[in-house]
Design a protein around this motif. Structure first.
Motif, short mmCIF file in Angstrom:
data_model
loop_
_atom_site.label_atom_id
_atom_site.label_comp_id
_atom_site.label_asym_id
_atom_site.label_seq_id
_atom_site.Cartn_x
_atom_site.Cartn_y
_atom_site.Cartn_z
N PHE A 1 4.62 40.84 33.63
CA PHE A 1 5.73 41.58 33.00
C PHE A 1 7.07 41.05 33.49
CE2 PHE A 1 8.73 45.21 33.44
CZ PHE A 1 9.01 45.36 32.10
N GLY A 2 8.02 40.96 32.55
CA GLY A 2 9.40 40.59 32.88
C GLY A 2 10.36 41.36 32.00
N TYR A 3 11.45 41.86 32.56
CA TYR A 3 12.43 42.64 31.81
C TYR A 3 13.20 41.72 30.86
CZ TYR A 3 11.53 46.43 35.05
OH TYR A 3 10.93 47.43 35.79
N GLY A 4 13.08 42.02 29.57
CA GLY A 4 13.81 41.22 28.59
C GLY A 4 13.36 39.79 28.55
N ALA B 1 8.79 40.27 36.82
CA ALA B 1 8.83 41.41 37.74
C ALA B 1 7.45 41.67 38.31
CB ALA B 1 9.34 42.65 37.02
N LEU B 2 6.40 41.39 37.50
CA LEU B 2 5.01 41.50 37.95
C LEU B 2 4.28 40.22 37.56
CD1 LEU B 2 4.15 45.18 36.92
CD2 LEU B 2 4.85 44.35 39.17
N ASP B 3 3.49 39.69 38.49
CA ASP B 3 2.81 38.42 38.26
C ASP B 3 1.32 38.59 38.56
OD1 ASP B 3 2.09 35.82 37.90
OD2 ASP B 3 3.13 35.05 39.67
N LYS B 4 0.54 38.72 37.45
CA LYS B 4 -0.91 38.86 37.57
C LYS B 4 -1.31 39.96 38.55
CE LYS B 4 -1.89 34.00 36.47
NZ LYS B 4 -1.65 34.27 35.08
N ASN C 1 7.44 52.13 35.42
CA ASN C 1 7.96 51.87 34.07
C ASN C 1 6.85 51.51 33.09
OD1 ASN C 1 10.66 52.36 34.68
ND2 ASN C 1 11.03 50.24 35.31
N LEU C 2 5.83 50.82 33.58
CA LEU C 2 4.71 50.46 32.71
C LEU C 2 3.76 51.64 32.51
CD1 LEU C 2 3.86 46.87 34.01
CD2 LEU C 2 5.09 47.48 31.93
N PRO D 1 3.42 45.65 29.02
CA PRO D 1 3.23 44.37 29.73
C PRO D 1 3.26 43.19 28.76
CG PRO D 1 1.15 45.55 29.51
CD PRO D 1 2.22 46.49 29.03
N ASN D 2 3.68 42.04 29.29
CA ASN D 2 3.65 40.81 28.49
C ASN D 2 2.24 40.26 28.38
OD1 ASN D 2 6.45 41.04 28.44
ND2 ASN D 2 6.73 39.72 30.22
N ALA D 3 1.45 40.52 29.38
CA ALA D 3 0.05 40.07 29.37
C ALA D 3 -0.76 40.99 30.28
CB ALA D 3 -0.04 38.62 29.84
#
Length: 570
Positions: free
Chosen positions: A344-347, A352-355, A381-382, A389-391
């Motif tokens: 996850f990354g803001y915008g 911000a979160l990596d695996k 937030n998630l 999440p992005n992934a």
């Protein structure tokens, strides 16, 4: 018109009031025209009665009184109906705007700013009253009046009707177009400058304490003076445009009257029209200009209305980036949390979160450690779906988090985030946001356990916290927000730094309350320090968006190679 169409559609909900206001406006205007026309004929006929005209003056006298009474009643009813319709429309628009604003992600709204959003919710929606009250209804009424008056005049003379029609079209069409051309961009700039001024003022009020401390008041006031000057300049420009179009309207009305008089005298001389008929036709032509007189000013401010609509649309018509389904499953394991390879990354900026992957069992008490920016708050937030999440995948209560309806998701979590938000009102009102059915006794016992009772000056639940909790200290605001979160009956409690800034004794009491208040509740508590490790079942250490360590507290503390054990020993 495309920008304004969504707001025009809102009128359908109050079409009765809208139609009634327009109908009464038409009746009032026709009564006014009838009053002036009949009065002009009556006065002229009376002056000629002893020379060449004899008539029954009782009937026209009654007609004058009737038109006067109808005009008065119609004006009162028209004002009542149009303003009722306008207020209902504004209320509906504010509800509509909020309903479209509320699902937007907090980051998008924060980028606009609370002062700017407040300006759009109040000033921009307020500017839309121009749409019905000064544009749509008057334009429709003017169209009907011009058609009826020109049709009436044509019964006596087609040439006079044509002259009057040309005058009305010039005054009701060409001059409004000129007003819109001259005032369109200026009106839009007026809406923007008004919003900037409001934003500056709200910012000054909110930050007055800090501005005084750091000596920034002079600079802030200078910025307000600059914004105010810009706003006043747009008002002056619009005033000059208004003076121009009003002068043109008077010139056109006078010119039309002269043209009708010249043509009418010619018709009287050729005996195609009687002198007394010419008189009341002149009065009729003059009176009917009342229908088109408001249009130039209304269309001059159409640019401001369009700009306000565009500013609202920039928020309300933004596509919601995550949608909640209309139907969804019930949690199969209430209180369970599962992250699997979440990125996850803001915008879309950075990570911000990596695996990130971890499991939390129902009823487990987990302490999440890490420095600022390590990704701890992103977990909350998630979990509340402020972001997706992005992934990777997230499960809550044994089901994919995206499968829940919004109501079902919100019912599973109670949250205290950063910064805490309190509302102007009493302690009772702020606590009841957590659970409306909470009794006074339950709330008072909770306040006592939070060590807040002594700070309330003996007023208890009736104590007024002030705007954003301004009458409470930072630690008191945190504990009140924590009390609100504890009152909410949810299987998962998410807390972001609930004990930060508290003295050790109060901190220990607060932590014990959190862990013991609701039996079987899952607790995910975010903190910067490891002082209270022994109180929790497990811990998770994060850094740069990654989980560095996760496990049972007892095992971690007994392992000399554990990073959490090393933190505890510091």
């Amino acid at each position: 018109m495309k920008l304004l169409w969504p707001y025009i559609r809102q009128m359908r909900a109050h079409i009765g009031w809208v139609a009634l206001g327009s109908l009464l406006g038409l009746v009032t205007l026709l009564s006014s025209i009838g009053l002036l026309t009949l009065s002009g004929w009556f006065i002229t006929a009376t002056s000629l009665a002893g020379v060449a005209v004899s008539f029954n003056f009782f009937t026209p006298g009654a007609g004058v009184r009737g038109f006067a009474i109808l005009r008065t009643l119609g004006r009162y009813g028209e004002r009542l109906a149009t303003h009722e319709a306008t207020f209902r429309l504004i209320a509906r628009l504010r509800t509509w705007f909020y309903q479209h604003m509320e699902p937007q992600r907090p980051a998008r709204l924060n980028a606009i700013g609370s002062a700017e959003l407040l300006s759009r919710l109040i000033a921009d929606i307020g500017a839309l009253d121009n749409l019905y009250l000064r544009i749509l209804s008057p334009s429709l009424i003017a169209l009907c009046v011009v058609a009826l008056v020109c049709g009436f005049i044509s019964l006596f003379s087609g040439s006079l009707a044509l002259i009057a029609l040309c005058g009305y079209l010039t005054a009701g069409l060409l001059v409004p177009m000129l007003g819109h051309w001259l005032g369109g961009e200026r009106g839009a700039e007026q809406a923007r400058s008004q919003a900037r001024l409001r934003t500056r003022l709200v910012t000054l009020i909110q930050g007055m304490a800090d501005l005084r401390i750091y000596g920034g008041m002079a600079r802030a006031q200078a910025q307000i003076d600059q914004a105010q000057h810009a706003y006043l300049e747009t008002q002056a420009q619009m005033g000059r445009t208004s003076a121009l179009v009003n002068s043109l309207m008077l010139l056109i009305a006078g010119g039309t009257l002269i043209a009708v008089l010249i043509e009418g005298v010619s018709l009287v001389q050729t005996q195609q029209l009687q002198a007394i008929e010419l008189v009341f036709l002149l009065f009729c032509v003059v009176a009917a200009f009342e229908a088109v007189m408001p249009l130039p000013l209304a269309y001059q401010y159409l640019g401001k209305t369009r700009e306000s609509a565009a500013r609202l649309a920039s928020v309300a018509e933004k596509e919601v980036e995550h949608q909640f389904p209309q139907q969804g499953p019930e949690p199969s394991r209430p209180g369970a949390i599962r992250f699997e390879a979440v990125e996850f990354g803001y915008g879309g900026q950075g990570r911000a979160l990596d695996k990130v992957g971890f499991n939390v069992e129902p009823g487990e008490k987990v302490l999440v450690l890490g420095h600022s920016g390590s990704g701890k708050s992103s977990l909350i937030n998630l979990l509340v779906r402020f972001w997706d999440p992005n992934a990777g995948s997230i499960e809550l209560g044994g089901q994919p988090i995206g499968a829940y309806t919004e109501e079902a998701l919100r019912s599973q979590v109670s949250v205290m985030g950063q910064p805490v938000q309190l509302f102007a009102g009493s302690i009772r009102e702020n606590l009841k946001i957590g659970r409306d059915t909470a009794s006074d006794q339950e709330m008072l016992e909770l306040l006592d356990r939070l060590k807040l009772t002594a700070a309330l000056d003996g007023q208890g639940l009736d104590y007024q916290v002030g705007e954003a909790g301004s009458r409470l200290s930072g630690g008191q605001r945190k504990r009140l927000a924590l009390g609100r979160a504890l009152l909410r009956e949810a299987p998962i409690l998410l807390l972001d730094e609930p004990a930060e800034g508290l003295d050790p004794q109060t901190e220990q009491a607060v932590l014990e309350l959190i862990l013991q208040y609701r039996t079987g509740q899952t607790v995910l508590l975010i903190s910067h320090h490891a002082a209270a490790l022994a109180c929790f079942d497990s811990a998770m250490l994060m850094d740069r968006g990654r989980v560095l360590e996760r496990g049972d507290i007892k095992q971690l503390l007994e392992d000399p190679g554990s990073r959490i054990s090393q933190l505890k020993s510091l």
